[in-house]
Design a protein around this motif. Structure first.
Motif, short mmCIF file in Angstrom:
data_model
loop_
_atom_site.label_atom_id
_atom_site.label_comp_id
_atom_site.label_asym_id
_atom_site.label_seq_id
_atom_site.Cartn_x
_atom_site.Cartn_y
_atom_site.Cartn_z
N TRP A 50 1.83 14.51 -7.05
CA TRP A 50 0.94 13.89 -8.03
C TRP A 50 0.95 12.38 -7.79
O TRP A 50 2.01 11.76 -7.62
CB TRP A 50 1.40 14.18 -9.46
CG TRP A 50 1.08 15.56 -9.94
CD1 TRP A 50 1.90 16.65 -9.96
CD2 TRP A 50 -0.17 16.01 -10.50
NE1 TRP A 50 1.26 17.74 -10.48
CE2 TRP A 50 -0.02 17.38 -10.82
CE3 TRP A 50 -1.39 15.39 -10.76
CZ2 TRP A 50 -1.04 18.14 -11.39
CZ3 TRP A 50 -2.41 16.13 -11.33
CH2 TRP A 50 -2.23 17.50 -11.64
N GLN B 124 -1.04 8.60 -9.14
CA GLN B 124 -1.85 7.94 -10.15
C GLN B 124 -2.70 6.87 -9.46
O GLN B 124 -2.20 6.15 -8.59
CB GLN B 124 -0.94 7.26 -11.18
CG GLN B 124 -1.67 6.51 -12.29
CD GLN B 124 -0.71 5.65 -13.11
OE1 GLN B 124 -0.06 4.76 -12.61
NE2 GLN B 124 -0.63 5.94 -14.41
N LEU C 132 3.73 9.53 -7.95
CA LEU C 132 4.36 9.87 -9.22
C LEU C 132 5.47 10.89 -9.05
O LEU C 132 6.57 10.72 -9.55
CB LEU C 132 3.32 10.42 -10.21
CG LEU C 132 2.31 9.46 -10.81
CD1 LEU C 132 1.36 10.22 -11.72
CD2 LEU C 132 3.01 8.34 -11.57
N SER C 133 5.14 12.01 -8.37
CA SER C 133 6.13 13.09 -8.31
C SER C 133 5.89 13.99 -7.11
O SER C 133 4.81 14.00 -6.52
CB SER C 133 6.08 13.93 -9.57
OG SER C 133 4.85 14.63 -9.64
N ARG D 69 8.48 9.36 -19.01
CA ARG D 69 7.42 9.94 -19.83
C ARG D 69 6.60 10.99 -19.07
O ARG D 69 5.82 11.71 -19.66
CB ARG D 69 6.48 8.83 -20.32
CG ARG D 69 7.10 7.83 -21.27
CD ARG D 69 6.05 6.90 -21.89
NE ARG D 69 5.36 6.10 -20.89
CZ ARG D 69 4.07 6.20 -20.59
NH1 ARG D 69 3.31 7.10 -21.20
NH2 ARG D 69 3.52 5.40 -19.68
N PHE D 70 6.79 11.03 -17.77
CA PHE D 70 6.00 11.95 -16.94
C PHE D 70 6.86 13.13 -16.48
O PHE D 70 8.01 12.96 -16.09
CB PHE D 70 5.45 11.24 -15.71
CG PHE D 70 4.40 10.19 -16.00
CD1 PHE D 70 4.12 9.80 -17.30
CD2 PHE D 70 3.70 9.59 -14.96
CE1 PHE D 70 3.16 8.83 -17.56
CE2 PHE D 70 2.74 8.61 -15.21
CZ PHE D 70 2.47 8.24 -16.51
N SER D 71 6.30 14.33 -16.51
CA SER D 71 6.96 15.52 -15.99
C SER D 71 5.97 16.28 -15.14
O SER D 71 4.77 16.26 -15.42
CB SER D 71 7.43 16.43 -17.13
OG SER D 71 8.29 15.75 -18.00
N SER D 72 6.48 16.96 -14.12
CA SER D 72 5.60 17.77 -13.28
C SER D 72 6.21 19.16 -13.14
O SER D 72 7.41 19.30 -12.94
CB SER D 72 5.37 17.13 -11.91
OG SER D 72 6.60 16.90 -11.27
N LEU E 82 0.82 18.22 -14.63
CA LEU E 82 1.45 16.92 -14.88
C LEU E 82 1.38 16.69 -16.38
O LEU E 82 0.31 16.79 -16.98
CB LEU E 82 0.69 15.82 -14.14
CG LEU E 82 1.23 14.40 -14.29
CD1 LEU E 82 2.58 14.27 -13.58
CD2 LEU E 82 0.24 13.38 -13.72
N LEU F 39 2.09 14.17 -19.51
CA LEU F 39 2.30 12.77 -19.87
C LEU F 39 2.56 12.69 -21.37
O LEU F 39 1.74 13.12 -22.18
CB LEU F 39 1.07 11.91 -19.53
CG LEU F 39 0.72 11.71 -18.06
CD1 LEU F 39 0.04 12.93 -17.46
CD2 LEU F 39 -0.19 10.50 -17.90
N ASP G 179 -2.04 4.18 -19.29
CA ASP G 179 -2.05 5.45 -18.57
C ASP G 179 -3.47 5.89 -18.22
O ASP G 179 -3.66 6.90 -17.52
CB ASP G 179 -1.37 6.55 -19.41
CG ASP G 179 0.09 6.25 -19.67
OD1 ASP G 179 0.61 6.66 -20.73
OD2 ASP G 179 0.73 5.59 -18.81
N TYR H 131 -5.71 10.90 -11.92
CA TYR H 131 -4.48 11.55 -11.48
C TYR H 131 -4.85 12.56 -10.39
O TYR H 131 -5.66 13.46 -10.61
CB TYR H 131 -3.77 12.20 -12.66
CG TYR H 131 -3.23 11.14 -13.60
CD1 TYR H 131 -4.04 10.60 -14.59
CD2 TYR H 131 -1.95 10.64 -13.44
CE1 TYR H 131 -3.57 9.57 -15.42
CE2 TYR H 131 -1.46 9.62 -14.26
CZ TYR H 131 -2.29 9.09 -15.24
OH TYR H 131 -1.83 8.08 -16.04
#
Lengths: 109, 120
Positions: A34, A36, A46-47, A59-62, A73, A75, A82, A86
């Motif tokens: 991912w 941004q 990001l990930s 604050r971000f998870s994937s 993703l 948020l 933000d 994405y």
């Protein structure tokens, strides 16, 4: 053919949570990324997920499910900054990066 | 870590001239560099992939004689747009991928800040 699908645009409220989905059909799989991208700027990493499950980073998870060809993703505690596109991208069996078209996220106060 | 620089950030040139864009990996060795082009409100489009010391691999539809790529070292790749025309005006972005020994996450592409080219 190879295909990556993600919604074109999403809108969310400042302080809320939003989940951006990505489904993929590729020849092989060596990981999902991912990125941004703010308007007029280059993408930023990001990930990266290669195993099933959830990866949390602030604050971000994937999340990744390889059997379903699916990632999202997440948020949390959305901030105005933000607002961006994405991009979901999959590394195929030839280690070529296949890009989705991106999801434009609009954050409203 | 994993910083990629790009120069210049923006350039305006006359039609028919050539423009060179540099991409450098500042704190890691980039075995592979990628050149993308992005038109307004459109997706990234991969133009070519270059490995240090070998010829670049161009995507279908990208003219290799018009977009010259040189990857002379593990930290520098250049893209030269030859005889630029207004339709070449776009946002050009490079990315670099390090070796497994230099990065925890292999195969991650780290992007330069981009070069905005306007051809008059």
């Amino acid at each position: 053919g190879q295909n990556i699908d993600q919604p074109t645009e999403m809108t969310a409220t400042e302080g809320a949570i939003v989940q951006i989905n990505c489904t993929y059909q590729t020849s092989g799989f060596n990981g999902l990324f991912w990125y941004q991208q703010h308007a007029g700027e280059a993408p930023t990493f990001l990930s990266y997920n290669v195993l099933d499950g959830l990866e949390e980073k602030g604050r971000f998870s994937s999340f990744l499910s390889r059997s379903k060809g699916y990632s999202y993703l997440l948020l949390k505690e959305l901030q105005m900054k933000d607002s961006a596109s994405y991009l979901c991208a999959v590394l195929d069996s030839n280690y070529q990066l296949i890009w989705g078209a991106g999801t434009k996220l609009i954050i409203k106060p | 870590g994993a910083v990629v620089s790009q120069h210049p950030s923006w350039v305006i040139c006359k039609s028919g001239t050539s423009v060179k864009i540099e991409c450098r990996s500042l704190d890691f060795q980039a075995t592979t560099m990628f050149w993308y082009r992005q038109f307004p409100k459109q997706s990234l489009m991969l133009m070519a992939t270059s490995n240090e010391g070998s010829k670049a691999t161009y995507e279908q539809g990208v003219e290799k004689d018009k977009f010259l790529i040189n990857h002379a070292s593990l930290t520098l790749s250049t893209l030269t747009v030859t005889s630029a025309h207004p339709e070449d005006s776009s946002f050009y972005i490079c990315s670099a991928k390090g070796t497994s020994s230099s990065h925890h996450v292999t195969d991650t592409q780290y992007f330069g800040p981009g070069t905005r080219l306007t051809v008059l």
